[in-house]
Design a protein around this motif. Structure first.
Motif, PDB file in Angstrom:
ATOM      1  N   VAL A 167      52.224  32.787  43.776  1.00  0.00           N
ATOM      2  CA  VAL A 167      52.633  32.930  42.379  1.00  0.00           C
ATOM      3  C   VAL A 167      51.538  33.690  41.638  1.00  0.00           C
ATOM      4  CG1 VAL A 167      53.194  31.739  40.225  1.00  0.00           C
ATOM      5  CG2 VAL A 167      54.009  30.816  42.402  1.00  0.00           C
ATOM      6  N   PHE A 168      51.912  34.789  40.982  1.00  0.00           N
ATOM      7  CA  PHE A 168      50.964  35.506  40.120  1.00  0.00           C
ATOM      8  C   PHE A 168      50.912  34.814  38.755  1.00  0.00           C
ATOM      9  CE2 PHE A 168      51.580  39.998  42.151  1.00  0.00           C
ATOM     10  CZ  PHE A 168      51.033  39.526  43.335  1.00  0.00           C
ATOM     11  N   CYS A 169      49.711  34.826  38.143  1.00  0.00           N
ATOM     12  CA  CYS A 169      49.550  34.182  36.837  1.00  0.00           C
ATOM     13  C   CYS A 169      48.461  34.888  36.044  1.00  0.00           C
ATOM     14  CB  CYS A 169      49.177  32.704  37.025  1.00  0.00           C
ATOM     15  SG  CYS A 169      49.029  31.761  35.482  1.00  0.00           S
ATOM     16  N   SER A 170      48.637  34.952  34.741  1.00  0.00           N
ATOM     17  CA  SER A 170      47.591  35.485  33.869  1.00  0.00           C
ATOM     18  C   SER A 170      46.305  34.695  34.079  1.00  0.00           C
ATOM     19  CB  SER A 170      48.008  35.383  32.398  1.00  0.00           C
ATOM     20  OG  SER A 170      49.204  36.089  32.155  1.00  0.00           O
ATOM     21  N   LEU A 205      48.317  44.180  37.430  1.00  0.00           N
ATOM     22  CA  LEU A 205      49.543  43.662  38.040  1.00  0.00           C
ATOM     23  C   LEU A 205      50.065  44.612  39.106  1.00  0.00           C
ATOM     24  CD1 LEU A 205      51.739  41.458  38.046  1.00  0.00           C
ATOM     25  CD2 LEU A 205      52.944  42.782  36.283  1.00  0.00           C
ATOM     26  N   GLU A 206      50.032  45.907  38.842  1.00  0.00           N
ATOM     27  CA  GLU A 206      50.469  46.897  39.840  1.00  0.00           C
ATOM     28  C   GLU A 206      49.646  46.783  41.116  1.00  0.00           C
ATOM     29  OE1 GLU A 206      52.938  48.823  40.075  1.00  0.00           O
ATOM     30  OE2 GLU A 206      53.434  49.889  38.213  1.00  0.00           O
ATOM     31  N   ARG A 207      48.314  46.686  40.970  1.00  0.00           N
ATOM     32  CA  ARG A 207      47.460  46.605  42.158  1.00  0.00           C
ATOM     33  C   ARG A 207      47.669  45.288  42.895  1.00  0.00           C
ATOM     34  NH1 ARG A 207      42.708  46.131  40.794  1.00  0.00           N
ATOM     35  NH2 ARG A 207      42.737  46.458  38.535  1.00  0.00           N
ATOM     36  N   ALA A 208      47.980  44.208  42.168  1.00  0.00           N
ATOM     37  CA  ALA A 208      48.259  42.933  42.821  1.00  0.00           C
ATOM     38  C   ALA A 208      49.523  43.020  43.664  1.00  0.00           C
ATOM     39  CB  ALA A 208      48.387  41.832  41.778  1.00  0.00           C
ATOM     40  N   PHE A 209      50.539  43.697  43.161  1.00  0.00           N
ATOM     41  CA  PHE A 209      51.769  43.863  43.941  1.00  0.00           C
ATOM     42  C   PHE A 209      51.520  44.732  45.175  1.00  0.00           C
ATOM     43  CE2 PHE A 209      54.502  42.421  40.322  1.00  0.00           C
ATOM     44  CZ  PHE A 209      55.308  41.560  41.049  1.00  0.00           C
ATOM     45  N   LEU A 420      37.877  25.081  40.234  1.00  0.00           N
ATOM     46  CA  LEU A 420      39.130  24.678  40.869  1.00  0.00           C
ATOM     47  C   LEU A 420      39.806  25.832  41.586  1.00  0.00           C
ATOM     48  CD1 LEU A 420      41.427  22.589  41.287  1.00  0.00           C
ATOM     49  CD2 LEU A 420      42.294  23.235  39.032  1.00  0.00           C
ATOM     50  N   TYR A 421      39.627  27.052  41.062  1.00  0.00           N
ATOM     51  CA  TYR A 421      40.336  28.215  41.606  1.00  0.00           C
ATOM     52  C   TYR A 421      39.379  29.262  42.185  1.00  0.00           C
ATOM     53  CZ  TYR A 421      44.462  26.269  39.376  1.00  0.00           C
ATOM     54  OH  TYR A 421      45.508  25.452  39.023  1.00  0.00           O
ATOM     55  N   ALA A 422      38.220  28.801  42.651  1.00  0.00           N
ATOM     56  CA  ALA A 422      37.198  29.732  43.139  1.00  0.00           C
ATOM     57  C   ALA A 422      37.685  30.563  44.319  1.00  0.00           C
ATOM     58  CB  ALA A 422      35.938  28.951  43.531  1.00  0.00           C
ATOM     59  N   ASP A 423      38.615  30.046  45.106  1.00  0.00           N
ATOM     60  CA  ASP A 423      39.075  30.759  46.304  1.00  0.00           C
ATOM     61  C   ASP A 423      40.348  31.573  46.064  1.00  0.00           C
ATOM     62  OD1 ASP A 423      36.959  29.669  47.768  1.00  0.00           O
ATOM     63  OD2 ASP A 423      38.126  27.870  48.278  1.00  0.00           O
ATOM     64  N   ALA A 424      40.884  31.530  44.862  1.00  0.00           N
ATOM     65  CA  ALA A 424      42.134  32.252  44.591  1.00  0.00           C
ATOM     66  C   ALA A 424      41.861  33.746  44.412  1.00  0.00           C
ATOM     67  CB  ALA A 424      42.800  31.692  43.349  1.00  0.00           C
ATOM     68  N   PRO A 425      42.728  34.614  44.920  1.00  0.00           N
ATOM     69  CA  PRO A 425      42.558  36.056  44.693  1.00  0.00           C
ATOM     70  C   PRO A 425      42.655  36.387  43.209  1.00  0.00           C
ATOM     71  CG  PRO A 425      44.116  35.640  46.473  1.00  0.00           C
ATOM     72  CD  PRO A 425      43.860  34.322  45.814  1.00  0.00           C
ATOM     73  N   PHE A 426      41.908  37.420  42.807  1.00  0.00           N
ATOM     74  CA  PHE A 426      41.873  37.859  41.413  1.00  0.00           C
ATOM     75  C   PHE A 426      41.861  39.374  41.364  1.00  0.00           C
ATOM     76  CE2 PHE A 426      38.977  39.407  38.004  1.00  0.00           C
ATOM     77  CZ  PHE A 426      39.816  39.187  36.921  1.00  0.00           C
ATOM     78  N   PHE A 427      42.656  39.942  40.450  1.00  0.00           N
ATOM     79  CA  PHE A 427      42.735  41.390  40.292  1.00  0.00           C
ATOM     80  C   PHE A 427      42.282  41.774  38.892  1.00  0.00           C
ATOM     81  CE2 PHE A 427      45.322  40.478  43.892  1.00  0.00           C
ATOM     82  CZ  PHE A 427      45.098  41.556  44.748  1.00  0.00           C
ATOM     83  N   PRO A 428      41.100  42.435  38.788  1.00  0.00           N
ATOM     84  CA  PRO A 428      40.590  42.833  37.472  1.00  0.00           C
ATOM     85  C   PRO A 428      41.386  43.989  36.895  1.00  0.00           C
ATOM     86  CG  PRO A 428      39.173  43.693  39.187  1.00  0.00           C
ATOM     87  CD  PRO A 428      40.195  42.823  39.874  1.00  0.00           C
ATOM     88  N   HIS A 429      41.183  44.217  35.611  1.00  0.00           N
ATOM     89  CA  HIS A 429      41.871  45.310  34.925  1.00  0.00           C
ATOM     90  C   HIS A 429      41.583  46.652  35.592  1.00  0.00           C
ATOM     91  CE1 HIS A 429      43.489  47.769  31.721  1.00  0.00           C
ATOM     92  NE2 HIS A 429      42.311  48.303  31.485  1.00  0.00           N
ATOM     93  N   ALA A 430      40.353  46.865  35.989  1.00  0.00           N
ATOM     94  CA  ALA A 430      39.946  48.070  36.704  1.00  0.00           C
ATOM     95  C   ALA A 430      38.764  47.703  37.586  1.00  0.00           C
ATOM     96  CB  ALA A 430      39.565  49.192  35.734  1.00  0.00           C
ATOM     97  N   GLN A 431      38.471  48.544  38.547  1.00  0.00           N
ATOM     98  CA  GLN A 431      37.362  48.266  39.442  1.00  0.00           C
ATOM     99  C   GLN A 431      36.069  48.077  38.647  1.00  0.00           C
ATOM    100  OE1 GLN A 431      38.025  47.905  42.699  1.00  0.00           O
ATOM    101  NE2 GLN A 431      35.937  47.178  43.047  1.00  0.00           N
ATOM    102  N   GLY A 432      35.434  46.909  38.792  1.00  0.00           N
ATOM    103  CA  GLY A 432      34.202  46.633  38.082  1.00  0.00           C
ATOM    104  C   GLY A 432      34.383  46.319  36.608  1.00  0.00           C
ATOM    105  N   HIS A 433      35.621  46.126  36.159  1.00  0.00           N
ATOM    106  CA  HIS A 433      35.881  45.872  34.737  1.00  0.00           C
ATOM    107  C   HIS A 433      36.729  44.612  34.606  1.00  0.00           C
ATOM    108  CE1 HIS A 433      37.394  47.505  30.591  1.00  0.00           C
ATOM    109  NE2 HIS A 433      36.603  46.467  30.481  1.00  0.00           N
TER     110      HIS A 433
END
Length: 475
Positions: A167-170, A205-209, A420-433
């Motif tokens: 599940v993706f989430c903000s 979101l695009e990069r997460a997909f 709690l969510y240290a191991d969950a994948p995360f996608f930043p707005h841009a690389q290094g941002h």
């Protein structure tokens, strides 16, 4: 003393160190001791000043005042120089971040519930509240529940989320947005904010997909949060989800009364949720709502929220259900609150403008932006400090406001930074941002309740300006 109106004078030496305080009581005692108008402070009886250190909080100041029966306490730094002054009248009148604002409308509905003995869960106010909220948001159906978190949990289940699903989430949100993902046995992936609205980043979101497709982890659902009373960019985000055939659960817990291009917040997802927690723009003390245009989905939500009881003369259960229904009394409060929602939105927007106008001359502040097409409720007035040592300055501002019994908070700590969510994948707005992490580092939420008086608002502004000025010494 008359000119400043503080009721106290602070006498300092050449180095600025506090040597004594002078109150109107000291002056009265001097008159009784026959000291003339030309007398100096040195002729007053010597008295060591009662102070608290700059690291002290409001509770320590209050304790000192009560112990010595005084109404002012100077705050001093390590060298003994005064840096602040705390009044007992302020400590006795705390200003909250966002307190409940109740009026006369709610009383009539609650009295009716008591008069008709509809106290237990369910009842005519629940049915009417569901219909009225559905109409206000432009959704076809609604189920009144015990909390916004309960609504997210049911929404995920009814959109098909199963154990092992993604599940993706903000990322920038309250933990209640994503804990229900774990309730379902699913695995969260967090999506960063974008700078223009602080809501979910379409680029992230695009990069997460793209990642999900490569990893064969396509999400079952996207939880799209509308942050601090403002809708996300639905024109950019929804087409991405639709293109991948993924359902959207719109978390509008903080944004009832907002709109995106004229369309109400809470009307965009395959399902949406609202919260009526005590700090929200309207409240039922505790409560939430699940919304959808899918009548069957909402009907099933009502069943699951009442322990999944089957239609039988006895208690028959074939599946696991939950005790998630709203009571008739709380729904009555909600009906009264809903009638004044436009007034509450208008007042919170006025409070935001008052802050922005009062601090317009300060160059190191950025306000939460309101993109074109968005109409925010300004549920909370949020700003971010800029420049050197912004994070440390923000913390100093919080400390100073708290000393004066003014509640303010950092912006939400994003989920990728939560243990709690240290191991969950995360996608930043841009690389290094990482936008959400930067907002948390230096972001500040100010008192924003629609029941704040002009005097309370002015009090916050005065102390906020002083705290911001003093914090610049950190940089």
């Amino acid at each position: 003393m008359d000119r400043e109106g503080e009721g106290i004078l602070l006498a300092v030496d050449e180095a600025g160190v506090l040597r004594r305080t002078v109150t109107d009581g000291d002056l009265r005692r001097a008159v009784l001791a026959s000291l003339g108008e030309q007398a100096t402070l040195a002729q007053l009886p010597a008295r060591e000043p009662l102070t608290v250190h700059a690291s002290a909080d409001a509770a320590q100041a209050r304790q000192l005042m009560e112990q010595h029966r005084i109404s002012h306490v100077p705050v001093v730094d390590d060298a003994g120089r005064p840096v602040d002054l705390i009044h007992s009248r302020e400590l006795a009148a705390r200003i909250w971040l966002s307190s409940p604002h109740l009026g006369e409308e709610e009383t009539a509905f609650v009295e009716e519930a008591f008069r008709t003995n509809w106290i237990a869960p369910l009842g005519p106010h629940v049915d009417a509240f569901e219909q009225e909220v559905a109409a206000a948001t432009g959704m076809g159906h609604a189920a009144a529940l015990s909390s916004g978190t309960a609504a997210i949990h049911l929404g995920l289940l009814l959109l098909g989320v199963q154990p092992g699903d993604t599940v993706f989430c903000s990322a920038l949100t309250f933990v209640g947005s994503c804990n229900p993902i774990l309730y379902c046995g699913a695995k969260p992936v967090f999506i960063d904010s974008e700078p223009g609205s602080w809501n979910m980043s379409p680029a992230a979101l695009e990069r997460a997909f793209e990642w999900a497709k490569r990893e064969n982890r396509m999400p079952r659902c996207v939880v799209l949060v509308n942050l601090y009373g403002q809708s996300a960019d639905m024109d950019a985000l929804l087409p991405i989800c639709r293109r991948h055939g993924v359902k959207v659960l719109e978390d509008a817990a903080e944004s009832l009364g907002a709109s995106w291009r004229g369309r109400p917040s809470g009307s965009f997802g395959d399902a949406a949720i609202l919260s009526f927690n005590g700090n929200k723009i309207i409240t039922t003390s505790g409560g939430g709502m699940l919304l959808s245009n899918d009548a069957a989905l909402v009907a099933r939500a009502r069943k699951l929220s009442t322990q999944a009881r089957e239609p039988a003369p006895h208690y028959e259960h074939r599946e696991v259900g939950f005790n998630y229904r709203m009571s008739n009394v709380l729904a009555g409060i909600g009906r009264g609150q809903l009638k004044v929602l436009p007034d509450r939105v208008q007042r919170r927007r006025e409070i935001f403008e008052a802050y922005r106008d009062a601090l317009a001359d300060l160059p190191d502040i950025g306000w939460m932006p309101e993109p074109q097409g968005s109409h925010s409720t300004r549920w909370l007035t949020c700003l971010v400090l800029r420049g050197e040592a912004a994070a440390r300055r923000r913390d100093e501002v919080l400390r100073r406001l708290e000393r004066h019994a003014i509640e303010a908070r950092p912006v939400w700590k994003p989920m990728q930074l939560q243990p709690l969510y240290a191991d969950a994948p995360f996608f930043p707005h841009a690389q290094g941002h990482d936008v959400s992490a930067a907002l948390f580092d230096a972001g500040l939420c100010l008192p924003s309740g629609s029941n704040m008086t002009p005097a309370q608002l002015e009090r916050v502004i005065v102390h906020l300006r002083e705290a911001l000025r003093a914090s610049r010494a950190i940089a």
